[in-house]
Design a protein around this motif. Structure first.
Motif, PDB file in Angstrom:
ATOM      1  N   VAL A 299      50.291  43.590 111.919  1.00  0.00           N
ATOM      2  CA  VAL A 299      51.115  43.528 113.132  1.00  0.00           C
ATOM      3  C   VAL A 299      50.917  42.299 114.007  1.00  0.00           C
ATOM      4  N   PHE A 300      49.770  41.632 113.920  1.00  0.00           N
ATOM      5  CA  PHE A 300      49.572  40.462 114.770  1.00  0.00           C
ATOM      6  C   PHE A 300      50.011  39.160 114.111  1.00  0.00           C
ATOM      7  N   ASN A 301      50.513  39.220 112.882  1.00  0.00           N
ATOM      8  CA  ASN A 301      51.126  38.037 112.285  1.00  0.00           C
ATOM      9  C   ASN A 301      52.485  37.820 112.950  1.00  0.00           C
ATOM     10  N   LYS A 302      52.873  36.560 113.090  1.00  0.00           N
ATOM     11  CA  LYS A 302      54.147  36.259 113.746  1.00  0.00           C
ATOM     12  C   LYS A 302      55.313  36.885 112.981  1.00  0.00           C
ATOM     13  N   VAL A 303      55.319  36.735 111.654  1.00  0.00           N
ATOM     14  CA  VAL A 303      56.371  37.316 110.805  1.00  0.00           C
ATOM     15  C   VAL A 303      55.696  38.148 109.725  1.00  0.00           C
ATOM     16  N   ARG A 304      56.173  39.370 109.562  1.00  0.00           N
ATOM     17  CA  ARG A 304      55.660  40.251 108.500  1.00  0.00           C
ATOM     18  C   ARG A 304      56.799  40.553 107.541  1.00  0.00           C
ATOM     19  N   GLU A 305      56.499  40.519 106.255  1.00  0.00           N
ATOM     20  CA  GLU A 305      57.519  40.774 105.236  1.00  0.00           C
ATOM     21  C   GLU A 305      57.179  42.053 104.484  1.00  0.00           C
ATOM     22  N   MET A 306      58.168  42.929 104.365  1.00  0.00           N
ATOM     23  CA  MET A 306      57.981  44.203 103.658  1.00  0.00           C
ATOM     24  C   MET A 306      59.142  44.408 102.696  1.00  0.00           C
ATOM     25  N   PRO A 307      58.892  45.012 101.541  1.00  0.00           N
ATOM     26  CA  PRO A 307      59.968  45.203 100.569  1.00  0.00           C
ATOM     27  C   PRO A 307      60.905  46.357 100.907  1.00  0.00           C
ATOM     28  N   VAL A 308      62.171  46.152 100.567  1.00  0.00           N
ATOM     29  CA  VAL A 308      63.154  47.239 100.534  1.00  0.00           C
ATOM     30  C   VAL A 308      63.096  47.771  99.109  1.00  0.00           C
ATOM     31  N   ILE A 309      62.758  49.052  98.965  1.00  0.00           N
ATOM     32  CA  ILE A 309      62.544  49.588  97.620  1.00  0.00           C
ATOM     33  C   ILE A 309      63.692  50.468  97.124  1.00  0.00           C
ATOM     34  N   GLY A 310      64.704  50.678  97.952  1.00  0.00           N
ATOM     35  CA  GLY A 310      65.831  51.493  97.516  1.00  0.00           C
ATOM     36  C   GLY A 310      66.644  51.957  98.697  1.00  0.00           C
ATOM     37  N   GLY A 311      67.478  52.947  98.429  1.00  0.00           N
ATOM     38  CA  GLY A 311      68.310  53.483  99.492  1.00  0.00           C
ATOM     39  C   GLY A 311      69.219  54.572  98.972  1.00  0.00           C
ATOM     40  N   SER A 312      70.117  55.004  99.836  1.00  0.00           N
ATOM     41  CA  SER A 312      71.066  56.052  99.474  1.00  0.00           C
ATOM     42  C   SER A 312      72.439  55.696 100.027  1.00  0.00           C
ATOM     43  N   GLY A 313      73.462  56.422  99.564  1.00  0.00           N
ATOM     44  CA  GLY A 313      74.823  56.148 100.017  1.00  0.00           C
ATOM     45  C   GLY A 313      75.271  54.774  99.550  1.00  0.00           C
ATOM     46  N   PHE A 314      75.685  53.917 100.489  1.00  0.00           N
ATOM     47  CA  PHE A 314      76.102  52.558 100.146  1.00  0.00           C
ATOM     48  C   PHE A 314      74.954  51.725  99.571  1.00  0.00           C
TER      49      PHE A 314
ATOM     50  N   SER B 282      39.629  45.788 108.667  1.00  0.00           N
ATOM     51  CA  SER B 282      39.263  44.476 109.200  1.00  0.00           C
ATOM     52  C   SER B 282      40.289  43.888 110.158  1.00  0.00           C
ATOM     53  N   GLU B 283      41.503  44.414 110.163  1.00  0.00           N
ATOM     54  CA  GLU B 283      42.547  43.945 111.080  1.00  0.00           C
ATOM     55  C   GLU B 283      43.498  45.111 111.339  1.00  0.00           C
ATOM     56  N   ILE B 284      44.410  44.945 112.285  1.00  0.00           N
ATOM     57  CA  ILE B 284      45.404  45.994 112.483  1.00  0.00           C
ATOM     58  C   ILE B 284      46.515  45.733 111.464  1.00  0.00           C
ATOM     59  N   GLY B 285      46.392  46.419 110.357  1.00  0.00           N
ATOM     60  CA  GLY B 285      47.342  46.297 109.254  1.00  0.00           C
ATOM     61  C   GLY B 285      47.861  47.678 108.907  1.00  0.00           C
ATOM     62  N   LEU B 286      49.168  47.848 109.013  1.00  0.00           N
ATOM     63  CA  LEU B 286      49.765  49.165 108.828  1.00  0.00           C
ATOM     64  C   LEU B 286      50.433  49.285 107.460  1.00  0.00           C
ATOM     65  N   LEU B 287      50.372  50.476 106.915  1.00  0.00           N
ATOM     66  CA  LEU B 287      51.210  50.851 105.786  1.00  0.00           C
ATOM     67  C   LEU B 287      52.474  51.453 106.397  1.00  0.00           C
ATOM     68  N   MET B 288      53.631  50.852 106.117  1.00  0.00           N
ATOM     69  CA  MET B 288      54.907  51.323 106.655  1.00  0.00           C
ATOM     70  C   MET B 288      55.671  52.043 105.549  1.00  0.00           C
ATOM     71  N   ALA B 289      56.086  53.269 105.828  1.00  0.00           N
ATOM     72  CA  ALA B 289      56.930  54.037 104.899  1.00  0.00           C
ATOM     73  C   ALA B 289      58.027  54.665 105.741  1.00  0.00           C
ATOM     74  N   MET B 290      59.228  54.088 105.682  1.00  0.00           N
ATOM     75  CA  MET B 290      60.289  54.572 106.567  1.00  0.00           C
ATOM     76  C   MET B 290      61.661  54.350 105.962  1.00  0.00           C
TER      77      MET B 290
END
Length: 197
Positions: free
Chosen positions: A149-164, A119-127
């Motif tokens: 993507v057409f919202n002024k601000v999009r919020e996505m969770p940080v789910i983890g990381g490596s190193g520091f 229904s809209e340009i909505g992406l699943l981001m995995a990066m």
């Protein structure tokens, strides 16, 4: 019921209770082999977490001779959709300090995005944001979330990381800085707020 039968009956009840408690102890011992608490110092973790704010620009280059974002799954032709539902792009996008490609390179965004809305340009981001600058060189932050993507601000969770960023958690805010309708290229400002050790 005579005394011998009562004694035998009580003996079997006691024996059953002992067998149940022994099997419970065995289950507890097996569980303790599976998981155990450890001292955070063994992993080199200090007692307090830090909260850091990272700001950089994400360059999605779809056109030209050296694209950093390439389609690996096209949207199905049978769907007459303006959202490209089903499209998947792999990315190796530059992360720079400023909005121009001539700005200092601080890392790469590596992963994929997929058009996940009909229904809209909505992406699943995995990066992964793979950093190459300063003390964070070699460390990564992982993003997994929804990007309308057409919202002024999009919020996505940080789910983890490596190193520091082992045990990292937080969120990223994305704001489109520049978008070319003809080529599909875009520059997005990312502000990432992350708890880490």
């Amino acid at each position: 019921m005579n005394t011998a039968n009562i004694f035998t009956f009580c003996f079997f009840i006691l024996l059953s209770c002992h067998a149940l408690s022994s099997s419970a102890a065995t289950v507890e011992e097996e569980t303790s082999d599976f998981v155990r608490p450890i001292d955070r110092k063994l992993l080199g973790l200090p007692k307090k977490e830090k909260l850091s704010h990272f700001k950089f620009y994400w360059h999605d280059i779809v056109g030209g001779r050296s694209p950093t974002s390439v389609p690996v799954v096209p949207p199905p032709l049978k769907l007459n959709s303006t959202t490209a539902f089903g499209l998947v792009n792999m990315i190796d996008n530059p992360l720079t300090l400023g909005p121009t490609m001539s700005s200092k390179l601080v890392g790469k965004a590596q992963g994929f995005y997929a058009s996940a809305s009909q229904s809209e340009i909505g992406l699943l981001m995995a990066m992964n944001f793979a950093f190459i600058e300063g003390k964070y060189n070699g460390s990564t932050l992982t993003i997994l979330g929804r990007n309308p993507v057409f919202n002024k601000v999009r919020e996505m969770p940080v789910i983890g990381g490596s190193g520091f960023f082992r045990f990292a958690r937080g969120y990223a805010e994305a704001r489109t800085n520049w978008f070319d309708l003809k080529s599909g290229d875009a520059v997005v400002e990312y502000n990432v707020y992350v708890f880490h050790y």
